[in-house]
Design an enzyme around this catalytic site. Structure first.
Site, PDB file in Angstrom:
ATOM      1  N   GLU A 297      55.759 115.130 106.439  1.00  0.00           N
ATOM      2  CA  GLU A 297      56.183 113.930 105.699  1.00  0.00           C
ATOM      3  C   GLU A 297      57.611 114.203 105.249  1.00  0.00           C
ATOM      4  O   GLU A 297      57.877 115.166 104.540  1.00  0.00           O
ATOM      5  CB  GLU A 297      55.252 113.679 104.517  1.00  0.00           C
ATOM      6  CG  GLU A 297      55.318 112.260 103.984  1.00  0.00           C
ATOM      7  CD  GLU A 297      56.468 112.057 103.028  1.00  0.00           C
ATOM      8  OE1 GLU A 297      57.513 111.531 103.487  1.00  0.00           O
ATOM      9  OE2 GLU A 297      56.363 112.432 101.871  1.00  0.00           O
ATOM     10  N   CYS A 331      59.077 110.414  97.211  1.00  0.00           N
ATOM     11  CA  CYS A 331      59.375 109.990  98.584  1.00  0.00           C
ATOM     12  C   CYS A 331      59.294 108.475  98.705  1.00  0.00           C
ATOM     13  O   CYS A 331      60.003 107.865  99.493  1.00  0.00           O
ATOM     14  CB  CYS A 331      58.391 110.617  99.561  1.00  0.00           C
ATOM     15  SG  CYS A 331      58.294 112.400  99.456  1.00  0.00           S
TER      16      CYS A 331
END
Length: 542
Positions: A297, A331
């Protein structure tokens, strides 16, 4: 139950899963419990944390000193720093432990995760307090981090129980069984911004699927990772199955990722590091017996669109929470807001007022909205982007941090308008409390701007138009799309999390197919036609 209902139930067969509720800090009992935990943890600051390899504590010459971002002179703890040799020792121990661990039943492995979750519940305020000190997380964010870690354990335990049941596809004279086996040794390289939740999620997924795990926490958060290692050990997981290996990425990372005895690398962090891991893992060593699986990720440059008919009160609230929660260090954080021309001026005025009302302060204070950023490097990088914004754009809001600047790594929330879509402010992942506002003439242009980066993680739109909301479903290229709400705060199972393009490799964390990445499918076919009687054993012949 109708046929349709039955189909829906089968599609979401882990339907009984219940998320861990967040703590309600409006209740005095919870506030007092959190304050007591902060005071208790404060008395334990400055401890030392050795490596844990094959169940043994190992001290090292090199150390990592973890500091409180809110009070940079305060040492949270000192962790041992692993070398490449330590990485090889950990991999060897994990390889040995894999033989037995992979034979433990799925149900038994799931019980271990439930024990870990139970202990996290028992230590909930304490774990949150450690994150307040080590990562500068305000109370609510730290509490949500613990809740998500518990959710990962419980959800993956439930998923593995279902995956542990072989699928049968039998015919007369033939039995077919489809099931899963573990891959081998997993390396988990975790970030500091969700120091417990993401580390726990990736580790729990590897463990419950029968793999052994080496945990390499972020250099900024080794202490909370040591607390997780304590919980794993206390749950009774055998020595060697999980290792705690803090270290400097450049020293220990290549040894972990490049080892021929590692089968899976699960990573969350920057795009630069994620791509280097993917590149190194793809180089095949002659001693390898399998191709490594990389799950990564790698961040985002996330946008929210504000339509001309949007409820601006809701839009401002959603944007502010998404952009400045945990100082923009998620994020999923919103770093661009794209406003249609008709709503631009009104939205900007309300946004300015809302941002200026935010309270910047130490994470330990319950009234803090925006805490510090994680470290000196981040402080300098974010301030560089603020300087770029002041040179190239229009400063709409910029909170000063005054005396806090000497105390910790504080950066006040900043909003810039008149930002060009291809500028550095609109393209780079700043990972801090800096928001760019862009103007769009119509929805076509808004979609074009939103999709005009190499990332595809989260995104959203505020609109009253069903037609425009439907367009967003199909025309916004993101892994997690949110309509008429903020774009952070994904919840396990309800909002499986992850992106595509340059935002990530693999399926979504907290989703129904996440565990499959840690498994190998196997099909066994048996011819069951009668083959005659088996001869008796030798001792029966006499």
């Amino acid at each position: 139950m109708s046929e349709r209902d039955e189909s829906a139930e089968n599609a979401y067969s882990v339907f009984h899963f219940q998320n861990e509720p967040h703590t309600d800090f409006s209740k005095s009992a919870n506030r007092e419990a959190m304050q007591e935990a902060l005071e208790e943890v404060a008395s334990e600051l400055g401890g030392e944390y050795p490596l844990v390899i094959d169940g043994k504590a190992i001290d090292t010459r090199s150390e990592i000193i973890s500091r409180n971002p809110s009070k940079k002179d305060q040492v949270v703890g000192t962790a041992a720093s692993a070398s490449a040799d330590h990485a090889e020792d950990a991999i060897e121990a994990a390889r040995r432990a894999f033989r037995q661990w992979s034979k433990v039943s799925a149900d038994h492995r799931a019980e271990y995760l439930e024990l870990i979750a139970a202990e996290m519940r028992n230590r909930r305020f304490e774990l949150a307090a450690w994150m307040v000190y080590e990562c500068g997380k305000p109370w609510g964010d730290a509490d949500a981090d613990v809740a998500e870690a518990i959710d990962f354990c419980m959800y993956y335990a439930a998923c593995m129980r279902e995956l542990g049941v072989p699928l049968q596809c039998d015919y007369p004279g033939e039995e077919n069984s489809y099931w899963y086996r573990a891959r081998g040794v997993a390396v988990v390289i975790a970030p500091w911004n969700f120091p417990l939740a993401i580390l726990t999620g990736m580790t729990a997924a590897a463990l419950v699927t029968g793999n052994t795990v080496i945990m390499k926490p972020a250099e900024q958060s080794p202490v909370i990772a040591a607390k997780l290692m304590e919980i794993i050990r206390d749950a009774g997981i055998p020595d060697g199955v999980a290792a705690y290996l803090p270290g400097v990425g450049e020293d220990v990372g290549p040894a972990l990722v490049g080892s021929p005895d590692v089968d899976i690398i699960a990573f969350t962090g920057s795009r630069e590091v994620g791509l280097s891991i993917n590149r190194l893992a793809s180089e095949t060593d002659p001693r390898q017996t399998s191709v490594k699986r990389v799950i990564a990720e790698m961040g985002g440059k996330n946008a929210i669109i504000v339509d001309e008919d949007a409820d601006l009160d809701e839009a401002v609230q959603g944007v502010v929470e998404s952009a400045f929660g945990y100082s923009g260090q998620k994020c999923s954080a919103c770093s661009r807001v794209i406003v249609l021309d008709a709503a631009y001026d009104a939205f900007l005025e309300r946004l300015k007022n809302a941002v200026e009302s935010l309270t910047v302060g130490p994470a330990e204070k319950p009234g803090t909205d925006v805490g510090p950023v994680i470290e000196q490097e981040a402080f300098e990088r974010i301030n560089d982007y603020i300087s770029i914004g002041k040179d190239e754009c229009t400063l709409v809001a910029g909170k000063e941090v005054d005396k806090l600047a000497k105390q910790g790594f504080f950066v006040g929330p900043h909003v810039f308008a008149d930002v060009e879509p291809d500028s550095r402010l609109a393209q780079d992942e700043i990972f801090g409390p800096v928001l760019s506002v862009l103007r769009a003439d119509d929805l076509d242009e808004a979609f074009e701007i939103a999709n005009g980066t190499s990332y595809a993680l989260t995104g959203g739109i505020f609109s009253r138009s069903p037609e425009n909301l439907d367009r967003a479903r199909h025309e916004l290229f993101v892994g997690n799309l949110y309509l008429n709400r903020g774009i952070t705060g994904a919840i396990v199972q309800r909002h499986p999390f992850g992106g595509f393009r340059m935002s990530g490799i693999g399926t979504k964390a907290g989703g129904p197919d996440y565990l499959l990445q840690f498994l190998l499918p196997v099909n066994v076919t048996e011819n069951t036609l009668r083959r005659g009687f088996a001869p008796p054993p030798d001792d029966e012949k006499a």
